[in-house]
Write a protein that holds these residues in place. Structure first.
Motif, PDB file in Angstrom:
ATOM      1  N   GLU A  88       0.937  -1.298  -0.077  1.00 33.88           N
ATOM      2  CA  GLU A  88      -0.069  -0.036   0.013  1.00 33.88           C
ATOM      3  C   GLU A  88       0.608   1.205  -0.032  1.00 33.88           C
ATOM      4  O   GLU A  88       0.663   2.170  -0.738  1.00 33.88           O
ATOM      5  CB  GLU A  88      -1.016   0.070   1.171  1.00 33.88           C
ATOM      6  CG  GLU A  88      -2.146  -0.870   1.211  1.00 33.88           C
ATOM      7  CD  GLU A  88      -2.921  -0.990   2.348  1.00 33.88           C
ATOM      8  OE1 GLU A  88      -2.544  -0.455   3.402  1.00 33.88           O
ATOM      9  OE2 GLU A  88      -4.243  -1.182   2.244  1.00 33.88           O
ATOM     10  N   LEU A  89       1.965   1.247   0.473  1.00 34.90           N
ATOM     11  CA  LEU A  89       2.760   2.441   0.678  1.00 34.90           C
ATOM     12  C   LEU A  89       3.545   2.617  -0.583  1.00 34.90           C
ATOM     13  O   LEU A  89       3.418   3.938  -1.073  1.00 34.90           O
ATOM     14  CB  LEU A  89       3.942   2.315   1.848  1.00 34.90           C
ATOM     15  CG  LEU A  89       4.742   3.502   2.130  1.00 34.90           C
ATOM     16  CD1 LEU A  89       4.084   4.682   2.359  1.00 34.90           C
ATOM     17  CD2 LEU A  89       5.986   3.117   3.443  1.00 34.90           C
ATOM     18  N   SER A  90       3.879   1.521  -0.946  1.00 31.72           N
ATOM     19  CA  SER A  90       4.575   1.523  -2.480  1.00 31.72           C
ATOM     20  C   SER A  90       3.533   2.223  -3.452  1.00 31.72           C
ATOM     21  O   SER A  90       3.846   2.991  -4.266  1.00 31.72           O
ATOM     22  CB  SER A  90       5.036   0.363  -2.833  1.00 31.72           C
ATOM     23  OG  SER A  90       5.508   0.435  -3.967  1.00 31.72           O
ATOM     24  N   ASP A  94       4.221   5.478  -5.404  1.00 32.77           N
ATOM     25  CA  ASP A  94       4.335   5.662  -6.919  1.00 32.77           C
ATOM     26  C   ASP A  94       3.378   6.618  -7.421  1.00 32.77           C
ATOM     27  O   ASP A  94       3.724   7.329  -8.272  1.00 32.77           O
ATOM     28  CB  ASP A  94       4.011   4.341  -7.298  1.00 32.77           C
ATOM     29  CG  ASP A  94       5.150   3.353  -7.311  1.00 32.77           C
ATOM     30  OD1 ASP A  94       6.466   3.933  -7.043  1.00 32.77           O
ATOM     31  OD2 ASP A  94       4.913   2.207  -7.494  1.00 32.77           O
ATOM     32  N   ARG A  95       2.304   6.954  -6.878  1.00 29.31           N
ATOM     33  CA  ARG A  95       1.150   7.667  -7.327  1.00 29.31           C
ATOM     34  C   ARG A  95       1.388   9.026  -7.034  1.00 29.31           C
ATOM     35  O   ARG A  95       1.390   9.939  -7.968  1.00 29.31           O
ATOM     36  CB  ARG A  95      -0.162   7.264  -6.584  1.00 29.31           C
ATOM     37  CG  ARG A  95      -1.317   8.367  -6.506  1.00 29.31           C
ATOM     38  CD  ARG A  95      -1.792   8.614  -7.887  1.00 29.31           C
ATOM     39  NE  ARG A  95      -2.972   9.674  -7.984  1.00 29.31           N
ATOM     40  CZ  ARG A  95      -2.912  10.938  -8.191  1.00 29.31           C
ATOM     41  NH1 ARG A  95      -1.597  11.394  -8.185  1.00 29.31           N
ATOM     42  NH2 ARG A  95      -3.764  11.682  -8.171  1.00 29.31           N
ATOM     43  N   PHE A  96       2.012   9.604  -6.071  1.00 26.99           N
ATOM     44  CA  PHE A  96       2.248  11.056  -5.789  1.00 26.99           C
ATOM     45  C   PHE A  96       3.831  11.346  -5.666  1.00 26.99           C
ATOM     46  O   PHE A  96       4.103  12.723  -5.564  1.00 26.99           O
ATOM     47  CB  PHE A  96       1.785  11.375  -4.175  1.00 26.99           C
ATOM     48  CG  PHE A  96       0.384  11.238  -3.962  1.00 26.99           C
ATOM     49  CD1 PHE A  96      -0.250  12.224  -4.535  1.00 26.99           C
ATOM     50  CD2 PHE A  96      -0.060  10.192  -3.292  1.00 26.99           C
ATOM     51  CE1 PHE A  96      -1.747  12.044  -4.502  1.00 26.99           C
ATOM     52  CE2 PHE A  96      -1.410   9.884  -3.560  1.00 26.99           C
ATOM     53  CZ  PHE A  96      -2.235  11.033  -3.920  1.00 26.99           C
ATOM     54  N   ARG A  97       4.679  10.379  -6.266  1.00 30.04           N
ATOM     55  CA  ARG A  97       6.113  10.902  -6.414  1.00 30.04           C
ATOM     56  C   ARG A  97       6.327  11.896  -7.269  1.00 30.04           C
ATOM     57  O   ARG A  97       7.019  13.098  -7.048  1.00 30.04           O
ATOM     58  CB  ARG A  97       6.849   9.607  -7.051  1.00 30.04           C
ATOM     59  CG  ARG A  97       8.247   9.860  -7.228  1.00 30.04           C
ATOM     60  CD  ARG A  97       8.917   8.590  -7.908  1.00 30.04           C
ATOM     61  NE  ARG A  97       9.098   7.765  -6.748  1.00 30.04           N
ATOM     62  CZ  ARG A  97       8.593   6.478  -6.586  1.00 30.04           C
ATOM     63  NH1 ARG A  97       8.037   5.912  -7.526  1.00 30.04           N
ATOM     64  NH2 ARG A  97       9.040   6.069  -5.446  1.00 30.04           N
ATOM     65  N   ASN A  98       5.675  12.238  -8.357  1.00 28.28           N
ATOM     66  CA  ASN A  98       5.966  13.274  -9.309  1.00 28.28           C
ATOM     67  C   ASN A  98       4.786  14.492  -9.003  1.00 28.28           C
ATOM     68  O   ASN A  98       4.950  15.302 -10.156  1.00 28.28           O
ATOM     69  CB  ASN A  98       6.120  12.999 -10.728  1.00 28.28           C
ATOM     70  CG  ASN A  98       7.471  12.136 -10.856  1.00 28.28           C
ATOM     71  OD1 ASN A  98       8.472  12.375 -10.203  1.00 28.28           O
ATOM     72  ND2 ASN A  98       7.162  10.948 -11.254  1.00 28.28           N
ATOM     73  N   GLU A  99       4.000  14.497  -8.280  1.00 27.11           N
ATOM     74  CA  GLU A  99       2.864  15.509  -7.960  1.00 27.11           C
ATOM     75  C   GLU A  99       3.471  16.766  -7.413  1.00 27.11           C
ATOM     76  O   GLU A  99       4.208  16.694  -6.458  1.00 27.11           O
ATOM     77  CB  GLU A  99       1.892  14.719  -7.179  1.00 27.11           C
ATOM     78  CG  GLU A  99       1.056  13.544  -7.883  1.00 27.11           C
ATOM     79  CD  GLU A  99       0.321  14.132  -9.306  1.00 27.11           C
ATOM     80  OE1 GLU A  99      -0.250  15.269  -9.234  1.00 27.11           O
ATOM     81  OE2 GLU A  99       0.318  13.287 -10.177  1.00 27.11           O
ATOM     82  N   THR A 100       2.843  17.705  -7.784  1.00 24.76           N
ATOM     83  CA  THR A 100       2.797  18.979  -6.851  1.00 24.76           C
ATOM     84  C   THR A 100       1.731  19.081  -5.763  1.00 24.76           C
ATOM     85  O   THR A 100       0.623  18.865  -6.218  1.00 24.76           O
ATOM     86  CB  THR A 100       2.967  20.154  -7.764  1.00 24.76           C
ATOM     87  OG1 THR A 100       4.036  20.055  -8.609  1.00 24.76           O
ATOM     88  CG2 THR A 100       2.871  21.608  -7.202  1.00 24.76           C
ATOM     89  N   LEU A 101       2.207  19.078  -4.550  1.00 22.10           N
ATOM     90  CA  LEU A 101       1.231  18.991  -3.455  1.00 22.10           C
ATOM     91  C   LEU A 101       0.787  20.328  -3.284  1.00 22.10           C
ATOM     92  O   LEU A 101      -0.309  20.864  -2.509  1.00 22.10           O
ATOM     93  CB  LEU A 101       1.780  18.498  -2.425  1.00 22.10           C
ATOM     94  CG  LEU A 101       1.994  16.723  -2.769  1.00 22.10           C
ATOM     95  CD1 LEU A 101       2.513  16.159  -1.539  1.00 22.10           C
ATOM     96  CD2 LEU A 101       0.780  15.984  -3.139  1.00 22.10           C
TER      97      LEU A 101
END
Length: 133
Positions: A88-90, A94-101
């Protein structure tokens, strides 16, 4: 930094904040480093400028070596994860690695006194707030 340079640093940082244009930063996605694998961080991206980047300007004002890698501590795992939790953590990483928060202007800087490298015992000794001129 020693206490005797606080006034000089405060004035330099105040000038930095008040000099147009407004300085910007961006918070990037969640990151787990190869050293402290139980810690989750958010990547911080300073605005680029002619001299490199705004955090480099701050480092130079403080007489520090300029670096290019900035993290904000987000969460410290205290227990081992089971296989399902690890998966789940992985997926989240992976989902948010390249997102701008988050993106914003720097409105204030803090001088923090601490006795440890994680700033767990830290306290704000001075807030330097950008003037709204």
């Amino acid at each position: 930094m020693s206490d005797d340079c606080t006034e000089h640093v405060t004035k330099a940082l105040q000038s930095f904040l008040n000099t147009p244009p407004c300085k910007k930063y961006r918070l990037g996605g969640i990151f787990i480093g190869p050293v402290n694998t139980g810690r989750l961080y958010l990547k911080v991206y300073p605005e680029a400028n002619g001299a490199g980047h705004i955090f480099g300007e701050i480092q130079s004002l403080l007489g520090l070596k300029q670096t290019k890698f900035f993290l904000v501590g987000y969460f410290n795992l205290t227990d081992h994860l089971d296989q399902h939790q690890t998966q789940e953590l992985s997926t989240i990483l992976d989902r948010f690695r390249n997102e701008t928060l988050w993106e914003d202007d720097i409105r204030e800087l803090w001088l923090i006194s601490t006795q440890d490298d994680l700033v767990l015992s830290g306290k704000i000794t001075k807030k330097i707030v950008r003037s709204e001129n």
